[in-house]
Scaffold this motif. Sequence first.
Motif, PDB file in Angstrom:
ATOM      1  N   LYS A  58       0.847  -1.188   0.000  1.00 46.01           N
ATOM      2  CA  LYS A  58       0.000   0.000   0.000  1.00 46.01           C
ATOM      3  C   LYS A  58       0.885   1.241   0.000  1.00 46.01           C
ATOM      4  O   LYS A  58       2.080   1.175   0.299  1.00 46.01           O
ATOM      5  N   SER A  59       0.289   2.382  -0.292  1.00 45.69           N
ATOM      6  CA  SER A  59       1.073   3.617  -0.283  1.00 45.69           C
ATOM      7  C   SER A  59       1.644   3.876   1.110  1.00 45.69           C
ATOM      8  O   SER A  59       2.750   4.399   1.245  1.00 45.69           O
ATOM      9  N   SER A  60       0.910   3.480   2.164  1.00 46.76           N
ATOM     10  CA  SER A  60       1.428   3.666   3.524  1.00 46.76           C
ATOM     11  C   SER A  60       2.661   2.787   3.755  1.00 46.76           C
ATOM     12  O   SER A  60       3.580   3.180   4.485  1.00 46.76           O
ATOM     13  N   ASP A  61       2.683   1.602   3.131  1.00 49.12           N
ATOM     14  CA  ASP A  61       3.870   0.746   3.220  1.00 49.12           C
ATOM     15  C   ASP A  61       5.044   1.416   2.523  1.00 49.12           C
ATOM     16  O   ASP A  61       6.163   1.422   3.038  1.00 49.12           O
ATOM     17  N   MET A  62       4.765   1.972   1.364  1.00 48.35           N
ATOM     18  CA  MET A  62       5.830   2.591   0.573  1.00 48.35           C
ATOM     19  C   MET A  62       6.444   3.772   1.321  1.00 48.35           C
ATOM     20  O   MET A  62       7.648   4.006   1.234  1.00 48.35           O
ATOM     21  N   GLU A  63       5.635   4.493   2.068  1.00 47.85           N
ATOM     22  CA  GLU A  63       6.140   5.635   2.838  1.00 47.85           C
ATOM     23  C   GLU A  63       7.059   5.175   3.961  1.00 47.85           C
ATOM     24  O   GLU A  63       7.964   5.913   4.359  1.00 47.85           O
ATOM     25  N   ARG A  64       6.845   3.962   4.472  1.00 48.75           N
ATOM     26  CA  ARG A  64       7.686   3.414   5.552  1.00 48.75           C
ATOM     27  C   ARG A  64       9.043   2.946   5.058  1.00 48.75           C
ATOM     28  O   ARG A  64       9.972   2.785   5.848  1.00 48.75           O
ATOM     29  N   ILE A  65       9.143   2.677   3.773  1.00 47.80           N
ATOM     30  CA  ILE A  65      10.365   2.072   3.231  1.00 47.80           C
ATOM     31  C   ILE A  65      11.404   3.155   2.945  1.00 47.80           C
ATOM     32  O   ILE A  65      11.276   3.925   2.001  1.00 47.80           O
ATOM     33  N   LYS A  66      12.416   3.184   3.798  1.00 45.79           N
ATOM     34  CA  LYS A  66      13.514   4.141   3.642  1.00 45.79           C
ATOM     35  C   LYS A  66      14.849   3.444   3.397  1.00 45.79           C
ATOM     36  O   LYS A  66      15.758   4.030   2.836  1.00 45.79           O
ATOM     37  N   THR A  67      14.944   2.197   3.858  1.00 45.92           N
ATOM     38  CA  THR A  67      16.189   1.433   3.708  1.00 45.92           C
ATOM     39  C   THR A  67      15.892   0.091   3.045  1.00 45.92           C
ATOM     40  O   THR A  67      14.729  -0.320   2.945  1.00 45.92           O
ATOM     41  N   VAL A  68      16.941  -0.581   2.650  1.00 46.70           N
ATOM     42  CA  VAL A  68      16.797  -1.922   2.074  1.00 46.70           C
ATOM     43  C   VAL A  68      16.139  -2.848   3.100  1.00 46.70           C
ATOM     44  O   VAL A  68      15.233  -3.615   2.776  1.00 46.70           O
ATOM     45  N   GLY A  69      16.555  -2.753   4.353  1.00 49.43           N
ATOM     46  CA  GLY A  69      15.980  -3.570   5.410  1.00 49.43           C
ATOM     47  C   GLY A  69      14.490  -3.318   5.589  1.00 49.43           C
ATOM     48  O   GLY A  69      13.718  -4.250   5.819  1.00 49.43           O
ATOM     49  N   ASP A  70      14.081  -2.046   5.471  1.00 52.38           N
ATOM     50  CA  ASP A  70      12.654  -1.714   5.564  1.00 52.38           C
ATOM     51  C   ASP A  70      11.872  -2.436   4.473  1.00 52.38           C
ATOM     52  O   ASP A  70      10.796  -2.980   4.720  1.00 52.38           O
ATOM     53  N   ALA A  71      12.406  -2.412   3.258  1.00 54.35           N
ATOM     54  CA  ALA A  71      11.719  -3.057   2.137  1.00 54.35           C
ATOM     55  C   ALA A  71      11.561  -4.555   2.388  1.00 54.35           C
ATOM     56  O   ALA A  71      10.477  -5.115   2.205  1.00 54.35           O
ATOM     57  N   ILE A  72      12.626  -5.184   2.846  1.00 50.36           N
ATOM     58  CA  ILE A  72      12.586  -6.620   3.129  1.00 50.36           C
ATOM     59  C   ILE A  72      11.558  -6.903   4.220  1.00 50.36           C
ATOM     60  O   ILE A  72      10.713  -7.792   4.080  1.00 50.36           O
ATOM     61  N   ASP A  73      11.613  -6.136   5.301  1.00 51.68           N
ATOM     62  CA  ASP A  73      10.726  -6.374   6.450  1.00 51.68           C
ATOM     63  C   ASP A  73       9.260  -6.189   6.087  1.00 51.68           C
ATOM     64  O   ASP A  73       8.406  -6.971   6.507  1.00 51.68           O
ATOM     65  N   VAL A  74       8.951  -5.150   5.314  1.00 55.68           N
ATOM     66  CA  VAL A  74       7.559  -4.894   4.933  1.00 55.68           C
ATOM     67  C   VAL A  74       7.030  -6.031   4.060  1.00 55.68           C
ATOM     68  O   VAL A  74       5.901  -6.503   4.250  1.00 55.68           O
ATOM     69  N   ILE A  75       7.831  -6.481   3.110  1.00 56.22           N
ATOM     70  CA  ILE A  75       7.378  -7.565   2.230  1.00 56.22           C
ATOM     71  C   ILE A  75       7.183  -8.850   3.032  1.00 56.22           C
ATOM     72  O   ILE A  75       6.157  -9.524   2.874  1.00 56.22           O
ATOM     73  N   VAL A  76       8.102  -9.181   3.913  1.00 58.89           N
ATOM     74  CA  VAL A  76       7.968 -10.392   4.737  1.00 58.89           C
ATOM     75  C   VAL A  76       6.727 -10.277   5.626  1.00 58.89           C
ATOM     76  O   VAL A  76       5.959 -11.222   5.760  1.00 58.89           O
ATOM     77  N   GLU A  77       6.520  -9.101   6.225  1.00 60.28           N
ATOM     78  CA  GLU A  77       5.367  -8.868   7.105  1.00 60.28           C
ATOM     79  C   GLU A  77       4.053  -9.049   6.339  1.00 60.28           C
ATOM     80  O   GLU A  77       3.130  -9.706   6.818  1.00 60.28           O
ATOM     81  N   ARG A  78       3.978  -8.491   5.149  1.00 54.95           N
ATOM     82  CA  ARG A  78       2.756  -8.580   4.348  1.00 54.95           C
ATOM     83  C   ARG A  78       2.534  -9.998   3.805  1.00 54.95           C
ATOM     84  O   ARG A  78       1.398 -10.401   3.582  1.00 54.95           O
ATOM     85  N   ALA A  79       3.618 -10.733   3.589  1.00 60.96           N
ATOM     86  CA  ALA A  79       3.502 -12.080   3.027  1.00 60.96           C
ATOM     87  C   ALA A  79       3.087 -13.108   4.073  1.00 60.96           C
ATOM     88  O   ALA A  79       2.644 -14.195   3.730  1.00 60.96           O
ATOM     89  N   ALA A  80       3.220 -12.742   5.336  1.00 57.01           N
ATOM     90  CA  ALA A  80       2.924 -13.697   6.425  1.00 57.01           C
ATOM     91  C   ALA A  80       1.440 -14.022   6.517  1.00 57.01           C
ATOM     92  O   ALA A  80       0.589 -13.295   6.127  1.00 57.01           O
TER      93      ALA A  80
END
Length: 80
Positions: A58-80
Amino acid sequence: MPATATDVQTTVTDALESFGAEASDINREASLESLDIDSLDLAELSQIAEEKYGVALKSSDMERIKTVGDAIDVIVERAA
């Protein structure tokens, strides 16, 4: 099969490299800005995550992504 952090990290790293980031600069702490990753690249990363893991960022997820780690964590969190 659920997405593991290792799988997602590989996918994100490969995508960032394809967007022009230097492989040696990509790590969990690296900011997307420092890697010259822009909003269009993030949109493409979002599409890759959806195709590979069924994750719709979501756009709110995209706003949270500032680092490579953020991107990984958000995708793993959403995939769970």
